[in-house]
Design a protein around this motif. Sequence first.
Motif, PDB file in Angstrom:
ATOM      1  N   ARG A 173     -53.386  -3.703 -37.146  1.00 44.89           N
ATOM      2  CA  ARG A 173     -52.823  -2.249 -36.643  1.00 44.89           C
ATOM      3  C   ARG A 173     -51.463  -2.536 -37.124  1.00 44.89           C
ATOM      4  O   ARG A 173     -50.798  -1.223 -36.761  1.00 44.89           O
ATOM      5  N   GLY A 174     -50.753  -3.517 -36.686  1.00 45.06           N
ATOM      6  CA  GLY A 174     -49.358  -3.923 -36.952  1.00 45.06           C
ATOM      7  C   GLY A 174     -48.125  -2.780 -36.072  1.00 45.06           C
ATOM      8  O   GLY A 174     -48.466  -2.181 -35.079  1.00 45.06           O
ATOM      9  N   LEU A 175     -47.233  -2.055 -37.022  1.00 43.48           N
ATOM     10  CA  LEU A 175     -46.623  -0.603 -36.555  1.00 43.48           C
ATOM     11  C   LEU A 175     -47.244   0.317 -37.062  1.00 43.48           C
ATOM     12  O   LEU A 175     -47.386   1.125 -36.509  1.00 43.48           O
ATOM     13  N   SER A 176     -48.415   0.275 -37.852  1.00 44.06           N
ATOM     14  CA  SER A 176     -49.338   1.613 -37.363  1.00 44.06           C
ATOM     15  C   SER A 176     -50.588   1.183 -36.539  1.00 44.06           C
ATOM     16  O   SER A 176     -52.015   2.118 -36.005  1.00 44.06           O
ATOM     17  N   ASN A 177     -50.159   0.618 -35.185  1.00 41.98           N
ATOM     18  CA  ASN A 177     -50.957   1.093 -34.107  1.00 41.98           C
ATOM     19  C   ASN A 177     -51.413   2.219 -33.578  1.00 41.98           C
ATOM     20  O   ASN A 177     -52.789   2.414 -33.358  1.00 41.98           O
ATOM     21  N   SER A 178     -50.463   3.249 -33.348  1.00 41.41           N
ATOM     22  CA  SER A 178     -51.100   4.217 -33.365  1.00 41.41           C
ATOM     23  C   SER A 178     -51.317   5.089 -34.648  1.00 41.41           C
ATOM     24  O   SER A 178     -51.651   6.451 -34.574  1.00 41.41           O
ATOM     25  N   ILE A 179     -50.981   4.844 -35.629  1.00 40.16           N
ATOM     26  CA  ILE A 179     -51.080   5.679 -37.188  1.00 40.16           C
ATOM     27  C   ILE A 179     -52.023   5.556 -37.859  1.00 40.16           C
ATOM     28  O   ILE A 179     -53.080   6.201 -38.137  1.00 40.16           O
ATOM     29  N   GLY A 180     -52.886   3.606 -37.432  1.00 41.33           N
ATOM     30  CA  GLY A 180     -53.998   3.760 -38.788  1.00 41.33           C
ATOM     31  C   GLY A 180     -54.233   2.233 -38.623  1.00 41.33           C
ATOM     32  O   GLY A 180     -53.562   1.105 -37.580  1.00 41.33           O
ATOM     33  N   ILE A 181     -55.285   1.544 -39.686  1.00 43.15           N
ATOM     34  CA  ILE A 181     -56.080   0.497 -39.616  1.00 43.15           C
ATOM     35  C   ILE A 181     -55.631   0.246 -41.029  1.00 43.15           C
ATOM     36  O   ILE A 181     -56.194   1.136 -42.054  1.00 43.15           O
ATOM     37  N   ILE A 182     -54.727  -0.949 -41.277  1.00 46.90           N
ATOM     38  CA  ILE A 182     -54.616  -1.218 -42.715  1.00 46.90           C
ATOM     39  C   ILE A 182     -55.963  -2.538 -42.831  1.00 46.90           C
ATOM     40  O   ILE A 182     -56.181  -3.640 -42.134  1.00 46.90           O
ATOM     41  N   SER A 183     -56.684  -2.430 -44.165  1.00 45.23           N
ATOM     42  CA  SER A 183     -58.094  -3.568 -44.376  1.00 45.23           C
ATOM     43  C   SER A 183     -57.751  -3.776 -45.475  1.00 45.23           C
ATOM     44  O   SER A 183     -57.241  -3.789 -46.869  1.00 45.23           O
ATOM     45  N   GLY A 184     -58.755  -5.188 -45.563  1.00 43.82           N
ATOM     46  CA  GLY A 184     -58.575  -5.784 -46.842  1.00 43.82           C
ATOM     47  C   GLY A 184     -59.453  -6.772 -46.903  1.00 43.82           C
ATOM     48  O   GLY A 184     -59.880  -7.487 -45.363  1.00 43.82           O
ATOM     49  N   GLY A 185     -59.977  -7.918 -47.880  1.00 41.55           N
ATOM     50  CA  GLY A 185     -60.611  -8.692 -47.716  1.00 41.55           C
ATOM     51  C   GLY A 185     -61.499  -8.384 -48.602  1.00 41.55           C
ATOM     52  O   GLY A 185     -61.558  -7.958 -49.624  1.00 41.55           O
ATOM     53  N   ASN A 186     -63.090  -9.363 -49.039  1.00 40.64           N
ATOM     54  CA  ASN A 186     -64.449  -9.744 -49.458  1.00 40.64           C
ATOM     55  C   ASN A 186     -65.477  -9.065 -48.955  1.00 40.64           C
ATOM     56  O   ASN A 186     -65.814  -9.814 -47.936  1.00 40.64           O
ATOM     57  N   ILE A 187     -66.775  -8.236 -49.898  1.00 42.45           N
ATOM     58  CA  ILE A 187     -67.879  -8.333 -49.012  1.00 42.45           C
ATOM     59  C   ILE A 187     -68.788  -8.672 -50.285  1.00 42.45           C
ATOM     60  O   ILE A 187     -68.544  -8.735 -51.617  1.00 42.45           O
ATOM     61  N   THR A 188     -70.146  -9.809 -49.996  1.00 44.83           N
ATOM     62  CA  THR A 188     -70.824  -9.874 -51.107  1.00 44.83           C
ATOM     63  C   THR A 188     -71.826  -9.130 -50.610  1.00 44.83           C
ATOM     64  O   THR A 188     -72.374  -9.744 -49.718  1.00 44.83           O
ATOM     65  N   GLY A 189     -73.174  -8.563 -51.733  1.00 43.07           N
ATOM     66  CA  GLY A 189     -74.118  -9.088 -51.272  1.00 43.07           C
ATOM     67  C   GLY A 189     -75.562  -8.263 -51.958  1.00 43.07           C
ATOM     68  O   GLY A 189     -74.747  -8.734 -53.219  1.00 43.07           O
ATOM     69  N   ILE A 190     -76.359  -8.022 -51.868  1.00 46.03           N
ATOM     70  CA  ILE A 190     -77.942  -7.272 -52.922  1.00 46.03           C
ATOM     71  C   ILE A 190     -78.432  -5.769 -52.706  1.00 46.03           C
ATOM     72  O   ILE A 190     -78.285  -5.929 -51.924  1.00 46.03           O
ATOM     73  N   ASN A 191     -77.945  -5.211 -53.786  1.00 45.07           N
ATOM     74  CA  ASN A 191     -77.893  -3.909 -53.625  1.00 45.07           C
ATOM     75  C   ASN A 191     -79.490  -3.533 -53.347  1.00 45.07           C
ATOM     76  O   ASN A 191     -80.366  -4.872 -54.257  1.00 45.07           O
ATOM     77  N   PRO A 192     -80.175  -2.578 -53.903  1.00 48.93           N
ATOM     78  CA  PRO A 192     -81.058  -1.857 -53.701  1.00 48.93           C
ATOM     79  C   PRO A 192     -81.917  -1.931 -55.119  1.00 48.93           C
ATOM     80  O   PRO A 192     -83.159  -2.151 -55.120  1.00 48.93           O
ATOM     81  N   ALA A 193     -81.057  -2.356 -55.968  1.00 50.26           N
ATOM     82  CA  ALA A 193     -81.785  -2.956 -57.365  1.00 50.26           C
ATOM     83  C   ALA A 193     -82.643  -4.152 -57.127  1.00 50.26           C
ATOM     84  O   ALA A 193     -82.774  -4.872 -58.516  1.00 50.26           O
ATOM     85  N   GLY A 194     -82.011  -5.142 -56.408  1.00 47.54           N
ATOM     86  CA  GLY A 194     -81.972  -6.766 -56.102  1.00 47.54           C
ATOM     87  C   GLY A 194     -80.659  -7.375 -57.106  1.00 47.54           C
ATOM     88  O   GLY A 194     -80.872  -8.619 -57.163  1.00 47.54           O
ATOM     89  N   ARG A 195     -79.047  -6.527 -57.243  1.00 47.32           N
ATOM     90  CA  ARG A 195     -78.914  -7.034 -57.543  1.00 47.32           C
ATOM     91  C   ARG A 195     -77.608  -7.726 -57.181  1.00 47.32           C
ATOM     92  O   ARG A 195     -77.199  -6.972 -55.766  1.00 47.32           O
ATOM     93  N   GLU A 196     -76.780  -8.837 -57.081  1.00 50.12           N
ATOM     94  CA  GLU A 196     -76.166  -9.618 -56.188  1.00 50.12           C
ATOM     95  C   GLU A 196     -74.523  -8.687 -56.288  1.00 50.12           C
ATOM     96  O   GLU A 196     -73.975  -8.307 -57.714  1.00 50.12           O
TER      97      GLU A 196
END
Length: 266
Positions: A173-196
């Motif tokens: 939130r930093g300087l953007s506390n009242s402005i917005g949210i800066i995000s980053g990172g990683n997501i992993t999973g399995i989709n509806p077709a069974g693919r990673e």
Amino acid sequence: MKRINFLLISLFVLLTSCQEDADKVIRTDLPAEAAQLFNISEGWSESLYFALLTFEEYQALESTSSLPGCPNLIIENDTRKVFLDFDNENECLQTGTKKRSGKLIIEFSLSGGITPTWILEYENYSFNGISMRGIRTFRRNSPNDITENFDPITFKTTKDLTTVFSGNLTHSRGLSNSIGIISGGNITGINPAGREFSVEIPNDRLMLSTCFQNNELIPVTGTEIWEISRGSNKKVTHQLKYELIDSCKVAANVLLPDGRQLLLNP
């Protein structure tokens, strides 16, 4: 001789059928695949604004008109729980068209320590027809920096297509506390077709508070790199870029693995 011919014909039909099945597996609808991933991206981030408000900020709210979707708000001071009920919404004049149902429960009971921790839980919750199930855990490492993890979150569409995924993310939130949210990172999973699949989000994904408050939930800037398994250690890559057009109007453009470009939001 007739028996041999019959066997040859049967073998030909079987091989043709197998080839058709293989073609169905190989010929993936890339725009549909990108749209599924975009729904996942929008789904995990649409409730960030709720999750990153503090318990004290909820207590100070005079109305829910500044919350996306204008939910009915219940605060339990003794348990430090916040309930956002979208089945009983208040009068809402927001411009966005995103629809929710069910409840979000945010529990701040562990948020008073040196590294405050709290959770967000979905209860019979759905966003734009996609049901969500799971618990997300947040930890404040400094006044402005927050880490998040979840394992797993389950999305299910009205057509019973299910996606299961886990994530490790950071939010500022930093300087953007009242402005917005800066995000980053990683997501992993399995989709509806069974693919990673995996999603890499550089730490430049900005969502504006004013857009959240108008129920407009697309990041105004940022990129995402989506990799999907094709088996035999092969992967394809979709590259998403958010481009601000005007105010909260954003174009979410994806570059498909075959070189085509596609606008994912109307």
